[in-house]
Design an enzyme around this catalytic site. Structure first.
Site, short mmCIF file in Angstrom:
data_model
loop_
_atom_site.label_atom_id
_atom_site.label_comp_id
_atom_site.label_asym_id
_atom_site.label_seq_id
_atom_site.Cartn_x
_atom_site.Cartn_y
_atom_site.Cartn_z
N HIS A 162 12.31 13.44 18.86
CA HIS A 162 12.40 13.55 17.41
C HIS A 162 13.08 14.86 17.00
O HIS A 162 12.60 15.94 17.35
CB HIS A 162 10.98 13.49 16.82
N HIS A 219 17.58 18.39 8.28
CA HIS A 219 16.59 17.47 7.72
C HIS A 219 16.44 17.65 6.21
O HIS A 219 16.51 16.68 5.46
CB HIS A 219 15.23 17.69 8.40
O1 G3P Z 1 13.77 8.65 12.33
C1 G3P Z 1 12.40 8.81 12.35
C2 G3P Z 1 11.94 10.04 11.62
O2 G3P Z 1 12.79 11.11 11.92
C3 G3P Z 1 11.89 9.84 10.12
O3 G3P Z 1 11.28 10.88 9.44
O4 G3P Z 1 11.37 12.88 8.01
O5 G3P Z 1 11.26 13.12 10.49
O6 G3P Z 1 13.34 12.31 9.39
P1 G3P Z 1 11.84 12.36 9.34
MG MG Z 2 14.56 11.92 11.09
#
Ligand code: G3P
Ligand code: MG
Length: 247
Positions: free
Chosen positions: A15, A57
């Site tokens: 992630h 992000h």
């Molecule tokens: O793609 C899965 C996840 O990354 C979505 O949430 O806020 O971490 O981008 P976020």
């Molecule tokens: Mg994400």
């Protein structure tokens, strides 16, 4: 419409790189994921003021760099001067905000794959979706692990589909509503990425029976990952690859 498919995915996807261990959405994070034997990573992308695609992000620079203010008002050159590692740890001082191409090159070098999450700044959903899909289609679809895009934004996914239909797409969701199947069909998505706590064995079955590939985010508990995978979730997206069950 034939739905473009990503290749078979591993059970573990890092992630934002491996954000539990290295600054999110950076080349150091990709390196860290690689060092942990992660074969695919997810990261977030958006457009700068001068329409360059960068890994980031948040809609503003404050949390993950030493800059301030909206990403949509800063040029790539301005963003490149910022430090994107020091906030995480002094060990990462000097880390820069990467462009999409730099991240893709770093992955290609290591034979790794990318789930590119289109994370548009407010008001830029369609242009971001189109730009990201075109960039991937033009330069990055020919390797052994061709990337795919995902988004919470249906406007971004529709624009990605129209700009470069051959780039596989995934829909992300924080709610499990009955209309999800219609959205998947309309957007030509191959996989449905669902918030961990919404996932039940029955829902995994529903997604698979509808012909789609279920993925889960963000899963940081090893026992829960094991359960999700046993139900037929194809991959779990995790900030802590070291906590996940081994293949
Ligand atoms: O793609 C899965 C996840 O990354 C979505 O949430 O806020 O971490 O981008 P976020
Ligand atoms: Mg994400």
């Amino acid at each position: 419409m034939t739905i473009p498919q990503p290749p078979a995915l591993p059970r573990i996807i890092g992630h934002r790189g491996a954000m539990g261990h290295a600054p999110e959405n950076t080349l150091a994070g990709i390196g860290k994921a690689a060092a942990m034997s992660v074969r695919w990573v997810e990261f977030d992308v958006k457009l700068t003021a001068d329409n360059q695609i960068i890994l980031m992000h948040d809609d503003d620079l404050n949390r993950t760099t030493d800059g301030k203010g909206p990403v949509a008002r800063a040029t790539l050159e301005e963003i490149r001067r910022l430090d994107a590692g020091r906030w995480f740890s002094a060990d990462y001082t000097g880390e820069k905000v990467p462009t999409l191409d730099e991240a893709m090159a770093a992955l290609a070098e290591r034979g790794m794959g990318a789930n590119v999450e289109i994370k548009p700044c407010k008001g830029r959903a369609a242009e971001t979706g189109a730009a990201v899909a075109k960039a991937l289609a033009n330069r990055w679809m020919n390797g052994p692990q061709p990337p795919f895009v995902s988004s919470f934004s249906t406007a971004s996914l529709a624009a990605a589909r129209d700009a470069a239909p051959q780039v596989p797409r995934a829909l992300l969701t924080l709610v499990y509503l009955p209309g999800w199947g219609a959205k998947m069909e309309q957007l030509g998505c191959a996989s449905f990425h669902v918030l961990d706590r919404l996932i039940t064995e029955r829902r995994v079955r529903q997604i698979r029976e509808a012909g789609y590939r279920p993925l889960a985010f963000t899963v940081d508990n090893g026992a829960r990952a094991k359960e999700l995978l046993s139900w037929g979730v194809e991959s779990v997206i995790t900030s802590y690859p070291d906590r996940m069950p081994k293949d």
